[in-house]
Motif scaffolding. Structure first.
Motif, PDB file in Angstrom:
ATOM      1  N   ALA A 263      -9.838   0.491  -8.301  1.00 49.09           N
ATOM      2  CA  ALA A 263      -9.466  -0.094  -7.005  1.00 49.09           C
ATOM      3  C   ALA A 263     -10.546   0.104  -5.942  1.00 49.09           C
ATOM      4  CB  ALA A 263      -8.147   0.504  -6.519  1.00 49.09           C
ATOM      5  N   LEU A 264     -11.350   1.175  -6.058  1.00 55.06           N
ATOM      6  CA  LEU A 264     -12.423   1.391  -5.087  1.00 55.06           C
ATOM      7  C   LEU A 264     -13.407   0.226  -5.074  1.00 55.06           C
ATOM      8  CD1 LEU A 264     -13.241   5.179  -5.630  1.00 55.06           C
ATOM      9  CD2 LEU A 264     -12.197   4.150  -3.599  1.00 55.06           C
ATOM     10  N   LEU A 265     -13.615  -0.395  -6.227  1.00 55.54           N
ATOM     11  CA  LEU A 265     -14.544  -1.526  -6.289  1.00 55.54           C
ATOM     12  C   LEU A 265     -13.975  -2.739  -5.564  1.00 55.54           C
ATOM     13  CD1 LEU A 265     -15.779  -1.245  -9.984  1.00 55.54           C
ATOM     14  CD2 LEU A 265     -16.855  -0.363  -7.896  1.00 55.54           C
ATOM     15  N   ALA A 266     -12.661  -2.925  -5.646  1.00 51.09           N
ATOM     16  CA  ALA A 266     -12.031  -4.013  -4.895  1.00 51.09           C
ATOM     17  C   ALA A 266     -12.172  -3.772  -3.393  1.00 51.09           C
ATOM     18  CB  ALA A 266     -10.558  -4.131  -5.282  1.00 51.09           C
ATOM     19  N   GLU A 267     -12.015  -2.510  -2.988  1.00 48.82           N
ATOM     20  CA  GLU A 267     -12.200  -2.171  -1.571  1.00 48.82           C
ATOM     21  C   GLU A 267     -13.629  -2.492  -1.127  1.00 48.82           C
ATOM     22  OE1 GLU A 267     -11.157   1.874  -0.887  1.00 48.82           O
ATOM     23  OE2 GLU A 267      -9.113   1.648  -1.655  1.00 48.82           O
ATOM     24  N   GLU A 268     -14.591  -2.187  -1.976  1.00 50.68           N
ATOM     25  CA  GLU A 268     -15.992  -2.467  -1.657  1.00 50.68           C
ATOM     26  C   GLU A 268     -16.225  -3.968  -1.488  1.00 50.68           C
ATOM     27  OE1 GLU A 268     -18.615  -0.529  -0.933  1.00 50.68           O
ATOM     28  OE2 GLU A 268     -17.199   1.128  -0.915  1.00 50.68           O
ATOM     29  N   LEU A 269     -15.637  -4.762  -2.357  1.00 51.80           N
ATOM     30  CA  LEU A 269     -15.794  -6.216  -2.262  1.00 51.80           C
ATOM     31  C   LEU A 269     -15.180  -6.747  -0.978  1.00 51.80           C
ATOM     32  CD1 LEU A 269     -15.093  -7.137  -5.961  1.00 51.80           C
ATOM     33  CD2 LEU A 269     -17.110  -7.885  -4.681  1.00 51.80           C
ATOM     34  N   LEU A 270     -14.018  -6.218  -0.605  1.00 52.51           N
ATOM     35  CA  LEU A 270     -13.363  -6.678   0.628  1.00 52.51           C
ATOM     36  C   LEU A 270     -14.190  -6.304   1.857  1.00 52.51           C
ATOM     37  CD1 LEU A 270      -9.670  -5.727  -0.238  1.00 52.51           C
ATOM     38  CD2 LEU A 270     -10.679  -8.015  -0.209  1.00 52.51           C
ATOM     39  N   LEU A 295     -10.784  -9.054  -9.678  1.00 45.85           N
ATOM     40  CA  LEU A 295     -10.877  -7.643 -10.046  1.00 45.85           C
ATOM     41  C   LEU A 295      -9.520  -6.953  -9.946  1.00 45.85           C
ATOM     42  CD1 LEU A 295     -12.767  -5.333 -10.864  1.00 45.85           C
ATOM     43  CD2 LEU A 295     -13.218  -4.951  -8.430  1.00 45.85           C
ATOM     44  N   GLY A 296      -8.739  -7.336  -8.923  1.00 49.70           N
ATOM     45  CA  GLY A 296      -7.394  -6.776  -8.807  1.00 49.70           C
ATOM     46  C   GLY A 296      -6.562  -7.054 -10.042  1.00 49.70           C
ATOM     47  N   GLY A 297      -6.671  -8.273 -10.568  1.00 54.18           N
ATOM     48  CA  GLY A 297      -5.970  -8.617 -11.804  1.00 54.18           C
ATOM     49  C   GLY A 297      -6.477  -7.813 -12.986  1.00 54.18           C
ATOM     50  N   GLN A 298      -7.798  -7.626 -13.063  1.00 49.43           N
ATOM     51  CA  GLN A 298      -8.383  -6.851 -14.160  1.00 49.43           C
ATOM     52  C   GLN A 298      -7.913  -5.398 -14.126  1.00 49.43           C
ATOM     53  OE1 GLN A 298     -12.523  -7.537 -13.362  1.00 49.43           O
ATOM     54  NE2 GLN A 298     -12.622  -9.399 -14.614  1.00 49.43           N
ATOM     55  N   ILE A 299      -7.850  -4.848 -12.909  1.00 42.60           N
ATOM     56  CA  ILE A 299      -7.390  -3.458 -12.761  1.00 42.60           C
ATOM     57  C   ILE A 299      -5.936  -3.329 -13.208  1.00 42.60           C
ATOM     58  CG2 ILE A 299      -6.862  -1.667 -11.056  1.00 42.60           C
ATOM     59  CD1 ILE A 299      -9.301  -2.793  -9.439  1.00 42.60           C
ATOM     60  N   ALA A 342      -4.444 -17.222 -15.133  1.00 41.92           N
ATOM     61  CA  ALA A 342      -3.779 -16.762 -16.359  1.00 41.92           C
ATOM     62  C   ALA A 342      -3.516 -15.265 -16.312  1.00 41.92           C
ATOM     63  CB  ALA A 342      -4.634 -17.111 -17.572  1.00 41.92           C
ATOM     64  N   THR A 343      -4.427 -14.520 -15.712  1.00 46.54           N
ATOM     65  CA  THR A 343      -4.251 -13.069 -15.589  1.00 46.54           C
ATOM     66  C   THR A 343      -3.010 -12.739 -14.770  1.00 46.54           C
ATOM     67  OG1 THR A 343      -6.621 -12.631 -15.779  1.00 46.54           O
ATOM     68  CG2 THR A 343      -5.289 -10.951 -14.689  1.00 46.54           C
ATOM     69  N   TYR A 344      -2.863 -13.401 -13.633  1.00 44.67           N
ATOM     70  CA  TYR A 344      -1.717 -13.100 -12.765  1.00 44.67           C
ATOM     71  C   TYR A 344      -0.402 -13.646 -13.336  1.00 44.67           C
ATOM     72  CZ  TYR A 344      -4.537 -10.858  -9.223  1.00 44.67           C
ATOM     73  OH  TYR A 344      -5.352  -9.959  -8.550  1.00 44.67           O
ATOM     74  N   GLU A 354       1.705  -6.961  -8.965  1.00 46.63           N
ATOM     75  CA  GLU A 354       0.570  -7.830  -8.631  1.00 46.63           C
ATOM     76  C   GLU A 354       0.854  -9.277  -9.033  1.00 46.63           C
ATOM     77  OE1 GLU A 354      -1.027  -3.683  -9.436  1.00 46.63           O
ATOM     78  OE2 GLU A 354       0.385  -5.055 -10.395  1.00 46.63           O
ATOM     79  N   GLY A 355       1.462  -9.453 -10.201  1.00 46.53           N
ATOM     80  CA  GLY A 355       1.800 -10.798 -10.648  1.00 46.53           C
ATOM     81  C   GLY A 355       2.849 -11.442  -9.769  1.00 46.53           C
ATOM     82  N   LYS A 356       3.832 -10.662  -9.351  1.00 51.62           N
ATOM     83  CA  LYS A 356       4.889 -11.204  -8.482  1.00 51.62           C
ATOM     84  C   LYS A 356       4.326 -11.599  -7.118  1.00 51.62           C
ATOM     85  CE  LYS A 356       8.596  -8.478 -10.629  1.00 51.62           C
ATOM     86  NZ  LYS A 356       9.594  -7.419 -10.409  1.00 51.62           N
ATOM     87  N   GLN A 357       3.436 -10.764  -6.581  1.00 50.04           N
ATOM     88  CA  GLN A 357       2.850 -11.076  -5.265  1.00 50.04           C
ATOM     89  C   GLN A 357       1.994 -12.335  -5.339  1.00 50.04           C
ATOM     90  OE1 GLN A 357       0.835  -7.641  -3.613  1.00 50.04           O
ATOM     91  NE2 GLN A 357       2.487  -6.276  -4.278  1.00 50.04           N
TER      92      GLN A 357
END
Length: 393
Positions: A263-270, A295-299, A342-344, A354-357
């Protein structure tokens, strides 16, 4: 020996004769008023008596008490001084003569250009030391350009570059200043700032290991920099730099040196996207937001199924999606490779938040994705706008 001399002309010609005789310039620019322009002939005659011949141009001010008019004419003097390939290092400005407005204007118009400065002082003055320099006691006082010496323009540029995330440009300015003949405390400080800028430049390009190393090096140089200059305003950077070194160490640790998503990498991207948005680079910002979403989906898949989205075992797929996903996404036997949507959808089928959101905002995402796909950095020829970034953010 000065090649070019800019000199203001006052009512007394002696200091001007002394200055020109001392500097022996090839070319003189007289900065004179309507009242003193006639003195130039007398000045040249006195110089000829001393076997000093000069070429000159005259710049006359209509109103020697008008600071604005004097400044405009003084700028003209500076322009003339740099004509025909002349170098700033070969120009001397003598602001001894003229009205207070002329002196102030000439100084303001020429400081910061790399010229040298000169004025005629003296060992003796009339009116019990309060008047003009007594003839015969003159002495020339020369000084370097204070703007260059104190790096006034460069300090401003440093602040502008850092505030605009132009870290590479900031580092270049700092390194240039290190090589100049500036005060030693400033040289130490600029070495520190150069390392800091290099660290943030690496961080901004997702080079976390390089950024950590450079910021840690800068942190070690902080104490000597402050000792060299206790009034250093950059001292307040140190706690922030220490916190950022810890942050970078944490990223390296949690991602196993970028071999695992976190999740830290997603924070960095944001955060990186937000910086690009501040710069008005909305296409770049949106690319980063989409990568963060992916990346959120991958995590989430890694957490739920223990695998990456590039290699999901078919037997781990819910029955409701298995046939469809095998037909559409199977790239090798027994595994599927999933794109963002497809991931979500998979995460939604697995009852993950995450999928529901994502599903709850599906229509909004489709509209934004359409705008993003039409951008230069995706598949189209249209630029993204602030509204698209804000909506996706």
């Amino acid at each position: 020996m000065a090649q070019t001399l800019i000199i203001s002309v006052g009512s007394t010609i002696e200091p001007i004769v002394v200055s020109i005789a001392e500097h022996r310039p090839d070319f003189v620019i007289f900065f004179a008023s309507e009242q003193t322009i006639e003195s130039i002939g007398a000045i040249k005659a006195r110089l000829q008596e001393q076997n000093v011949a000069i070429r000159n141009r005259n710049v006359m001010i209509a109103d020697a008490e008008d600071l604005e008019a004097c400044y405009a004419s003084a700028l003209q003097c500076a322009e003339i001084a740099l004509e025909a390939g002349r170098q700033a290092a070969d120009v001397v400005v003598d602001f001894t003569g003229g009205t207070k407005a002329m002196t102030a204007a000439l100084t303001l118009a020429t400081v910061g250009k790399g010229f040298a400065f000169s004025y005629v002082g003296g060992r003796e003055r009339s009116k019990e030391g309060r008047g003009v320099v007594t003839t015969g006691s003159e002495r020339i006082v020369r000084r370097r350009d204070p703007f260059v010496l104190y790096a006034v323009h460069e300090r401003r540029r440093l602040a502008q570059y850092v505030n605009r995330y132009q870290f590479q440009a900031a580092e270049a300015v700092a390194r240039d200043l290190q090589a100049r003949p500036i005060f030693e405390p400033d040289r130490v400080a600029f070495e520190f700032i150069g390392d800091v800028a290099a660290g943030y430049e690496a961080w901004d390009r997702f080079l976390f290991d390089d950024a950590q190393r450079k910021l840690k090096s800068a942190s070690r140089k902080w104490a000597p920099a402050i000792r060299a200059n206790p009034a250093l305003r950059y001292a307040e950077l140190q706690p922030m730099i220490e916190a950022h070194v810890i942050r970078l160490e944490l990223i390296q640790d949690k991602t196993h040196r970028l071999r695992q998503v976190h999740a830290l990498l997603a924070e960095e991207l944001l955060a990186n996207a937000a910086r690009r948005s501040e710069e008005g680079k909305y296409d770049d910002a949106i690319v980063r937001l989409y990568r963060a979403l992916e990346l959120g989906g991958q995590i989430a898949v890694q957490k739920t199924l223990g695998c990456g989205t590039d290699k999901v075992p078919v037997e781990r797929l819910p029955a409701s999606l298995r046939d469809e996903y095998q037909q559409r996404y199977q790239r090798q036997p027994n595994f599927v490779q999933l794109a963002l949507d497809a991931t979500y959808r998979l995460l939604e089928a697995l009852d993950q938040p995450e999928g529901k959101q994502f599903a709850s905002r599906a229509e909004q995402f489709r509209k934004i994705q359409s705008a993003r796909n039409g951008s230069w950095l995706a598949h189209g020829l249209g630029p993204c706008h602030a509204e698209t970034y804000e909506s996706l953010s």
